[in-house]
Design a protein around this motif. Sequence first.
Motif, PDB file in Angstrom:
ATOM      1  N   PHE A   1      -6.151  -5.031  -9.402  1.00  0.00           N
ATOM      2  CA  PHE A   1      -5.026  -4.412 -10.106  1.00  0.00           C
ATOM      3  C   PHE A   1      -4.151  -5.547 -10.612  1.00  0.00           C
ATOM      4  CE2 PHE A   1      -5.962  -1.464  -6.500  1.00  0.00           C
ATOM      5  CZ  PHE A   1      -6.519  -0.436  -7.249  1.00  0.00           C
TER       6      PHE A   1
ATOM      7  N   GLN B   1       9.790   1.543  -7.465  1.00  0.00           N
ATOM      8  CA  GLN B   1       9.859   0.504  -6.438  1.00  0.00           C
ATOM      9  C   GLN B   1      10.457  -0.794  -6.975  1.00  0.00           C
ATOM     10  OE1 GLN B   1       5.649   1.236  -5.486  1.00  0.00           O
ATOM     11  NE2 GLN B   1       6.329   1.668  -3.415  1.00  0.00           N
ATOM     12  N   ILE B   2      10.151  -1.092  -8.252  1.00  0.00           N
ATOM     13  CA  ILE B   2      10.785  -2.252  -8.898  1.00  0.00           C
ATOM     14  C   ILE B   2      12.300  -2.040  -8.930  1.00  0.00           C
ATOM     15  CG2 ILE B   2      10.980  -3.598 -11.027  1.00  0.00           C
ATOM     16  CD1 ILE B   2       8.263  -3.940  -9.788  1.00  0.00           C
TER      17      ILE B   2
ATOM     18  N   VAL C   1       1.481  -7.552  -2.962  1.00  0.00           N
ATOM     19  CA  VAL C   1       2.252  -7.524  -4.213  1.00  0.00           C
ATOM     20  C   VAL C   1       2.157  -8.877  -4.921  1.00  0.00           C
ATOM     21  CG1 VAL C   1       4.529  -7.190  -5.247  1.00  0.00           C
ATOM     22  CG2 VAL C   1       3.822  -5.789  -3.284  1.00  0.00           C
TER      23      VAL C   1
ATOM     24  N   GLU D   1       3.379   6.185  -3.841  1.00  0.00           N
ATOM     25  CA  GLU D   1       3.163   4.759  -3.648  1.00  0.00           C
ATOM     26  C   GLU D   1       3.969   4.297  -2.454  1.00  0.00           C
ATOM     27  OE1 GLU D   1       3.299   1.948  -6.743  1.00  0.00           O
ATOM     28  OE2 GLU D   1       2.059   3.134  -8.106  1.00  0.00           O
TER      29      GLU D   1
ATOM     30  N   SER E   1       5.267   3.132  -9.491  1.00  0.00           N
ATOM     31  CA  SER E   1       5.642   1.733  -9.234  1.00  0.00           C
ATOM     32  C   SER E   1       7.020   1.367  -9.793  1.00  0.00           C
ATOM     33  CB  SER E   1       4.596   0.779  -9.821  1.00  0.00           C
ATOM     34  OG  SER E   1       3.297   1.258  -9.605  1.00  0.00           O
TER      35      SER E   1
ATOM     36  N   GLY F   1      -5.696   2.859  -3.755  1.00  0.00           N
ATOM     37  CA  GLY F   1      -5.714   1.468  -4.175  1.00  0.00           C
ATOM     38  C   GLY F   1      -4.551   0.745  -3.526  1.00  0.00           C
ATOM     39  N   SER F   2      -4.746  -0.549  -3.268  1.00  0.00           N
ATOM     40  CA  SER F   2      -3.700  -1.272  -2.529  1.00  0.00           C
ATOM     41  C   SER F   2      -3.840  -2.776  -2.732  1.00  0.00           C
ATOM     42  CB  SER F   2      -3.832  -0.963  -1.038  1.00  0.00           C
ATOM     43  OG  SER F   2      -5.070  -1.499  -0.567  1.00  0.00           O
TER      44      SER F   2
ATOM     45  N   ALA G   1       1.481  -3.209  -1.063  1.00  0.00           N
ATOM     46  CA  ALA G   1       1.767  -1.984  -1.812  1.00  0.00           C
ATOM     47  C   ALA G   1       0.496  -1.167  -1.876  1.00  0.00           C
ATOM     48  CB  ALA G   1       2.260  -2.313  -3.212  1.00  0.00           C
ATOM     49  N   PHE G   2       0.670   0.134  -1.998  1.00  0.00           N
ATOM     50  CA  PHE G   2      -0.507   1.002  -2.178  1.00  0.00           C
ATOM     51  C   PHE G   2      -0.113   2.209  -3.008  1.00  0.00           C
ATOM     52  CE2 PHE G   2       1.594   2.340   1.735  1.00  0.00           C
ATOM     53  CZ  PHE G   2       1.710   3.707   1.552  1.00  0.00           C
ATOM     54  N   GLY G   3      -1.120   2.874  -3.552  1.00  0.00           N
ATOM     55  CA  GLY G   3      -0.859   4.075  -4.341  1.00  0.00           C
ATOM     56  C   GLY G   3      -1.984   5.066  -4.187  1.00  0.00           C
TER      57      GLY G   3
ATOM     58  N   VAL H   1       5.199  -9.872  -9.916  1.00  0.00           N
ATOM     59  CA  VAL H   1       5.888  -8.585  -9.771  1.00  0.00           C
ATOM     60  C   VAL H   1       7.158  -8.776  -8.942  1.00  0.00           C
ATOM     61  CG1 VAL H   1       5.682  -6.227  -8.892  1.00  0.00           C
ATOM     62  CG2 VAL H   1       3.730  -7.304 -10.041  1.00  0.00           C
TER      63      VAL H   1
ATOM     64  N   PHE I   1      -1.039  -5.709 -10.559  1.00  0.00           N
ATOM     65  CA  PHE I   1       0.202  -5.831  -9.785  1.00  0.00           C
ATOM     66  C   PHE I   1       0.001  -6.278  -8.345  1.00  0.00           C
ATOM     67  CE2 PHE I   1      -1.256  -1.510  -9.226  1.00  0.00           C
ATOM     68  CZ  PHE I   1      -1.451  -1.037 -10.519  1.00  0.00           C
ATOM     69  N   THR I   2      -1.257  -6.469  -7.922  1.00  0.00           N
ATOM     70  CA  THR I   2      -1.502  -6.950  -6.554  1.00  0.00           C
ATOM     71  C   THR I   2      -2.526  -8.085  -6.569  1.00  0.00           C
ATOM     72  OG1 THR I   2      -3.038  -5.089  -6.367  1.00  0.00           O
ATOM     73  CG2 THR I   2      -0.923  -4.862  -5.237  1.00  0.00           C
TER      74      THR I   2
ATOM     75  N   GLN J   1       1.794  11.291  -7.559  1.00  0.00           N
ATOM     76  CA  GLN J   1       1.360  10.072  -6.899  1.00  0.00           C
ATOM     77  C   GLN J   1       2.340   9.741  -5.790  1.00  0.00           C
ATOM     78  OE1 GLN J   1       1.793   6.377  -8.919  1.00  0.00           O
ATOM     79  NE2 GLN J   1      -0.245   5.644  -8.355  1.00  0.00           N
TER      80      GLN J   1
ATOM     81  N   LEU K   1       5.314  -4.952 -13.936  1.00  0.00           N
ATOM     82  CA  LEU K   1       4.178  -4.815 -13.027  1.00  0.00           C
ATOM     83  C   LEU K   1       3.028  -5.730 -13.413  1.00  0.00           C
ATOM     84  CD1 LEU K   1       4.851  -1.126 -12.589  1.00  0.00           C
ATOM     85  CD2 LEU K   1       4.424  -2.659 -10.652  1.00  0.00           C
TER      86      LEU K   1
HETATM   87  C1  2NL Z   1      -4.269   2.712  -7.907  1.00  0.00           C
HETATM   88  C2  2NL Z   1      -3.446   2.682  -6.735  1.00  0.00           C
HETATM   89  C3  2NL Z   1      -1.716   1.060  -6.554  1.00  0.00           C
HETATM   90  C4  2NL Z   1       0.210  -0.243  -6.239  1.00  0.00           C
HETATM   91  C5  2NL Z   1      -0.373   0.914  -6.631  1.00  0.00           C
HETATM   92  C6  2NL Z   1       2.351  -1.408  -6.478  1.00  0.00           C
HETATM   93  C7  2NL Z   1       3.703  -1.242  -6.639  1.00  0.00           C
HETATM   94  C8  2NL Z   1       4.474  -2.356  -6.762  1.00  0.00           C
HETATM   95  C9  2NL Z   1       3.957  -3.596  -6.686  1.00  0.00           C
HETATM   96  C10 2NL Z   1       2.607  -3.699  -6.529  1.00  0.00           C
HETATM   97 CL1  2NL Z   1       6.147  -2.192  -6.981  1.00  0.00          CL
HETATM   98  N1  2NL Z   1       1.817  -2.629  -6.436  1.00  0.00           N
HETATM   99  N2  2NL Z   1       1.572  -0.321  -6.369  1.00  0.00           N
HETATM  100  C11 2NL Z   1      -0.571  -1.261  -5.747  1.00  0.00           C
HETATM  101  C12 2NL Z   1      -1.941  -1.096  -5.670  1.00  0.00           C
HETATM  102  C13 2NL Z   1      -2.529   0.068  -6.081  1.00  0.00           C
HETATM  103  O1  2NL Z   1      -2.174   2.276  -6.985  1.00  0.00           O
HETATM  104  O2  2NL Z   1      -5.401   3.073  -7.839  1.00  0.00           O
HETATM  105  N3  2NL Z   1      -3.691   2.302  -9.041  1.00  0.00           N
HETATM  106  C14 2NL Z   1      -4.329   2.141 -10.285  1.00  0.00           C
END
Ligand code: 2NL
Length: 357
Positions: free
Chosen positions: A253, A178-179, A290, A214, A175, A286-287, A309-311, A294, A255-256, A212, A140
């Motif tokens: 983030f 999803q990987i 990607v 995602e 996450s 969060g979003s 992606a979002f979570g 990653v 990962f994004t 969570q 990630l």
């Molecule tokens: C947050 C919100 C987030 C992701 C999760 C994600 C998953 C993959 C690739 C890229 Cl496989 N991103 N997930 C993306 C953005 C935010 O979560 O507040 N996290 C700290």
Amino acid sequence: MDAVKAKYLGGIAEAADDSALEELRLAAVGKKGEVSLKMRELGKMTPDERQVAGPALNALKNEINSALAAKKEALEDAALNERLQSEWIDVSLAGRPRREGTIHPVSQVTEEVTAIFADLGFSVAEGPQIESDWYNFDALNIAPEHPARQEHDTFYMHRDESDDRPPHVLRTHTSPVQIRHMEKHGVPCRIIAPGRVYRADYDQTHTPMFHQIEGLAIDKDISMANLKWVLEEFFAAFFDLDGIKTRFRASHFPFTEPSAEVDIQCSWVDGQLRIGEGDGWMEVLGSGMVHPHVLRSAGVDPDEWQGFAFGMGIDRLAMLKYGIPDLRAFFDSDLRWLRHYGFACLDQPSIHAGVNR
Ligand code: 2NL
């Protein structure tokens, strides 16, 4: 012989139980019984005497045996009748109300969210809660020196002293699911990954285990515009509104790229939160797009594919929808909290239980 007959038939008629009957049987027709002994004496008689006494004794023996059998059956009938009198069950009596469990708000919200995303074309992916360092962090794009990796923030599994492979972790987000999905099934994909995640945190708004969800959509031309539409559709459906405004704030983030935190429209009226109206904002997820690193880690070519992606926290969503102020209410063994917020729980008869006591 008539006296013998009268004695035994009378005794049999009056016998109170099986053992009394057995005593009479032995005394009359048992090996050393009175009738049997008389039969043995037949040998000493003259043929004339025997011709009279023989059939008479046989008839007596048969009569006693029949009387014994008949009385035995009568005693069994009487015993059965007595049981039928004393052991009956009133099947018309109403059942006692039983305590019933109901679905936990976190499970309910997970189901609601899953159903909404299913309508938007997303399927559910699942994976392990104990993850490798690689899937939880490296894949990630989370650098080795990133604070999330510190002992202080993440639960690490034990390794033997002599074993210097990186330890496994309790996944800190979904996450990795999803990987693994992209690796196994390739792209394009549209998935959500709900589940338990773990972080070393405990206060009013954090528990060491939480839930969570995602989301991930990868295709040739997926953009932030698609993300915005999907999220607005989701929030309108989840909070049962005709429409809802969202606000995207630039964020970061690993990962994004770019990354955005997303707020939904809300207002506070008399200390009460109203979602989907007014000009206030509340952060809910969060979003971002990607990160190419990653995609590459998951075996996907970032020159060909892209996506969002979002979570977000399920527990937090449940609190917002059902007005539960303290996250600990979900995991505390004291169920009065949940009951207070309208979730019938274990020690309260539910409306389905029939009679309330
Ligand atoms: C947050 C919100 C987030 C992701 C999760 C994600 C998953 C993959 C690739 C890229 Cl496989 N991103 N997930 C993306 C953005 C935010 O979560 O507040 N996290 C700290």
